[in-house]
Write a protein that holds these residues in place. Structure first.
Motif, PDB file in Angstrom:
ATOM      1  N   ASP A   1     -25.397 -19.189 -34.716  1.00 22.63           N
ATOM      2  CA  ASP A   1     -26.174 -20.463 -35.365  1.00 22.63           C
ATOM      3  C   ASP A   1     -24.993 -21.376 -36.404  1.00 22.63           C
ATOM      4  OD1 ASP A   1     -27.987 -19.495 -34.632  1.00 22.63           O
ATOM      5  OD2 ASP A   1     -29.079 -18.884 -35.732  1.00 22.63           O
ATOM      6  N   VAL A   2     -23.742 -21.027 -36.876  1.00 21.42           N
ATOM      7  CA  VAL A   2     -23.087 -21.828 -37.597  1.00 21.42           C
ATOM      8  C   VAL A   2     -22.319 -22.110 -36.867  1.00 21.42           C
ATOM      9  CG1 VAL A   2     -21.458 -21.547 -39.203  1.00 21.42           C
ATOM     10  CG2 VAL A   2     -23.942 -20.906 -39.998  1.00 21.42           C
ATOM     11  N   LEU A   3     -21.176 -21.706 -35.268  1.00 21.86           N
ATOM     12  CA  LEU A   3     -21.057 -21.501 -35.478  1.00 21.86           C
ATOM     13  C   LEU A   3     -20.969 -22.860 -34.220  1.00 21.86           C
ATOM     14  CD1 LEU A   3     -18.224 -20.780 -32.965  1.00 21.86           C
ATOM     15  CD2 LEU A   3     -19.365 -19.333 -31.676  1.00 21.86           C
TER      16      LEU A   3
ATOM     17  N   VAL B   1     -19.367 -26.544 -33.502  1.00 17.15           N
ATOM     18  CA  VAL B   1     -18.907 -26.919 -32.236  1.00 17.15           C
ATOM     19  C   VAL B   1     -19.536 -28.201 -31.939  1.00 17.15           C
ATOM     20  CG1 VAL B   1     -18.802 -26.497 -29.468  1.00 17.15           C
ATOM     21  CG2 VAL B   1     -18.158 -24.202 -31.075  1.00 17.15           C
ATOM     22  N   LYS B   2     -21.212 -28.168 -32.453  1.00 14.03           N
ATOM     23  CA  LYS B   2     -21.893 -29.285 -31.860  1.00 14.03           C
ATOM     24  C   LYS B   2     -20.790 -30.915 -32.274  1.00 14.03           C
ATOM     25  CE  LYS B   2     -26.904 -28.057 -30.999  1.00 14.03           C
ATOM     26  NZ  LYS B   2     -27.516 -27.447 -31.831  1.00 14.03           N
ATOM     27  N   THR B   3     -20.365 -30.429 -34.341  1.00 12.74           N
ATOM     28  CA  THR B   3     -19.813 -31.927 -35.190  1.00 12.74           C
ATOM     29  C   THR B   3     -18.587 -31.192 -34.361  1.00 12.74           C
ATOM     30  OG1 THR B   3     -21.667 -30.380 -36.330  1.00 12.74           O
ATOM     31  CG2 THR B   3     -18.488 -31.864 -36.830  1.00 12.74           C
ATOM     32  N   LEU B   4     -18.363 -30.773 -34.193  1.00 11.57           N
ATOM     33  CA  LEU B   4     -16.491 -30.940 -33.382  1.00 11.57           C
ATOM     34  C   LEU B   4     -16.498 -31.469 -32.239  1.00 11.57           C
ATOM     35  CD1 LEU B   4     -14.741 -26.945 -33.779  1.00 11.57           C
ATOM     36  CD2 LEU B   4     -14.307 -29.758 -35.129  1.00 11.57           C
ATOM     37  N   LEU B   5     -18.074 -31.558 -31.326  1.00 12.85           N
ATOM     38  CA  LEU B   5     -17.949 -32.147 -30.293  1.00 12.85           C
ATOM     39  C   LEU B   5     -18.127 -33.521 -30.586  1.00 12.85           C
ATOM     40  CD1 LEU B   5     -18.144 -29.897 -27.730  1.00 12.85           C
ATOM     41  CD2 LEU B   5     -16.162 -30.542 -27.476  1.00 12.85           C
ATOM     42  N   GLY B   6     -19.499 -33.514 -31.426  1.00  9.71           N
ATOM     43  CA  GLY B   6     -20.480 -35.102 -31.916  1.00  9.71           C
ATOM     44  C   GLY B   6     -21.109 -34.953 -30.459  1.00  9.71           C
TER      45      GLY B   6
ATOM     46  N   VAL C   1     -15.641 -15.421 -32.075  1.00  6.90           N
ATOM     47  CA  VAL C   1     -15.403 -16.865 -32.159  1.00  6.90           C
ATOM     48  C   VAL C   1     -15.710 -17.182 -33.235  1.00  6.90           C
ATOM     49  CG1 VAL C   1     -15.819 -19.236 -31.555  1.00  6.90           C
ATOM     50  CG2 VAL C   1     -16.250 -17.270 -29.833  1.00  6.90           C
ATOM     51  N   ASP C   2     -14.749 -17.666 -33.985  1.00  8.73           N
ATOM     52  CA  ASP C   2     -14.268 -18.216 -35.772  1.00  8.73           C
ATOM     53  C   ASP C   2     -14.333 -19.870 -35.338  1.00  8.73           C
ATOM     54  OD1 ASP C   2     -12.089 -18.099 -36.019  1.00  8.73           O
ATOM     55  OD2 ASP C   2     -11.241 -16.893 -36.966  1.00  8.73           O
ATOM     56  N   ASP C   3     -14.510 -20.575 -36.799  1.00 12.94           N
ATOM     57  CA  ASP C   3     -14.284 -21.630 -36.893  1.00 12.94           C
ATOM     58  C   ASP C   3     -12.856 -21.775 -36.284  1.00 12.94           C
ATOM     59  OD1 ASP C   3     -16.686 -22.414 -37.900  1.00 12.94           O
ATOM     60  OD2 ASP C   3     -15.969 -22.651 -40.054  1.00 12.94           O
ATOM     61  N   GLN C   4     -11.845 -20.932 -37.004  1.00 14.97           N
ATOM     62  CA  GLN C   4     -10.472 -21.418 -36.202  1.00 14.97           C
ATOM     63  C   GLN C   4     -10.493 -21.605 -34.698  1.00 14.97           C
ATOM     64  OE1 GLN C   4      -7.462 -19.159 -37.640  1.00 14.97           O
ATOM     65  NE2 GLN C   4      -6.170 -19.493 -36.413  1.00 14.97           N
TER      66      GLN C   4
ATOM     67  N   ALA D   1     -12.334 -24.371 -33.221  1.00 21.65           N
ATOM     68  CA  ALA D   1     -11.090 -25.927 -33.315  1.00 21.65           C
ATOM     69  C   ALA D   1     -10.580 -25.538 -32.205  1.00 21.65           C
ATOM     70  CB  ALA D   1     -10.874 -25.355 -34.710  1.00 21.65           C
ATOM     71  N   GLU D   2      -9.567 -24.628 -32.131  1.00 24.57           N
ATOM     72  CA  GLU D   2      -8.437 -24.298 -30.989  1.00 24.57           C
ATOM     73  C   GLU D   2      -9.273 -24.587 -29.594  1.00 24.57           C
ATOM     74  OE1 GLU D   2      -6.793 -20.446 -31.534  1.00 24.57           O
ATOM     75  OE2 GLU D   2      -5.592 -20.658 -33.339  1.00 24.57           O
ATOM     76  N   LEU D   3     -10.161 -23.441 -29.409  1.00 25.96           N
ATOM     77  CA  LEU D   3     -11.021 -24.267 -28.406  1.00 25.96           C
ATOM     78  C   LEU D   3     -11.164 -25.717 -27.684  1.00 25.96           C
ATOM     79  CD1 LEU D   3     -13.120 -21.085 -27.490  1.00 25.96           C
ATOM     80  CD2 LEU D   3     -10.753 -21.994 -26.566  1.00 25.96           C
ATOM     81  N   VAL D   4     -11.848 -26.173 -28.771  1.00 26.64           N
ATOM     82  CA  VAL D   4     -12.312 -27.971 -28.060  1.00 26.64           C
ATOM     83  C   VAL D   4     -11.055 -29.119 -28.249  1.00 26.64           C
ATOM     84  CG1 VAL D   4     -13.137 -30.024 -29.642  1.00 26.64           C
ATOM     85  CG2 VAL D   4     -14.556 -27.207 -29.713  1.00 26.64           C
TER      86      VAL D   4
END
Length: 159
Positions: A95-97, A101-106, A145-148, A151-154
């Protein structure tokens, strides 16, 4: 960039797909997969053609398309990022992930970034339950999949 396909072209191309696959046992799913591969999604205009050619009701075809999460009713972005939403991945921080990801992609699930780069989709199990949370980017599966890594995938798909 969205490419407009004329309704007549959709019907003609869909009939050709059905003609090639109609003799399979249980041909509906393979036909829908091939239609999605051909167009990038399953156009609404294809459903009555498939129904007519397979002697099914439109409701039956529509029910199958809407039941399975892999079928899209609109074109996807150039990249498709799927996040596992099953219980095992949720228990490992899914859920946190997902929110990260939603935030990173907007964008939210079932949406595509404004530049057409990425479509974000939920998926209910990628088979990596022991390595959650997991994701799939353009068919390649990632575990733990962690935060790092997120972020790399995005960053990779938003270049």
């Amino acid at each position: 960039m969205t490419i407009h396909i004329a309704e007549g072209d959709i019907a003609v191309r869909t009939r050709a797909i059905v003609a090639d696959l109609r003799f399979l046992e249980g041909p509906l799913l393979p036909i829908l997969h091939e239609v999605q591969r051909e167009f990038g999604y399953v156009p609404q205009e294809a459903l009555p053609v498939i129904a007519e050619e397979l002697n099914l009701s439109r409701a039956e075809v529509h029910g199958v398309v809407t039941f399975y999460h892999d079928y899209r009713d609109h074109p996807a972005g150039r990249h498709v990022l799927k996040l596992c939403r099953a219980e095992a991945c949720q228990s490992m921080g899914g859920d946190v992930l997902a929110e990260r990801v939603k935030t990173l992609l907007g964008i939210d699930f079932h949406q595509t970034t404004l530049d057409g780069a990425v479509t974000l989709e939920p998926v209910y199990c990628l088979g990596l339950c022991a390595c959650g949370p997991s994701a799939m980017l353009d068919g390649e599966v990632y575990g733990r999949v962690d935060d790092q890594l997120a972020a790399e995938l995005v960053a990779e798909v938003c270049r």
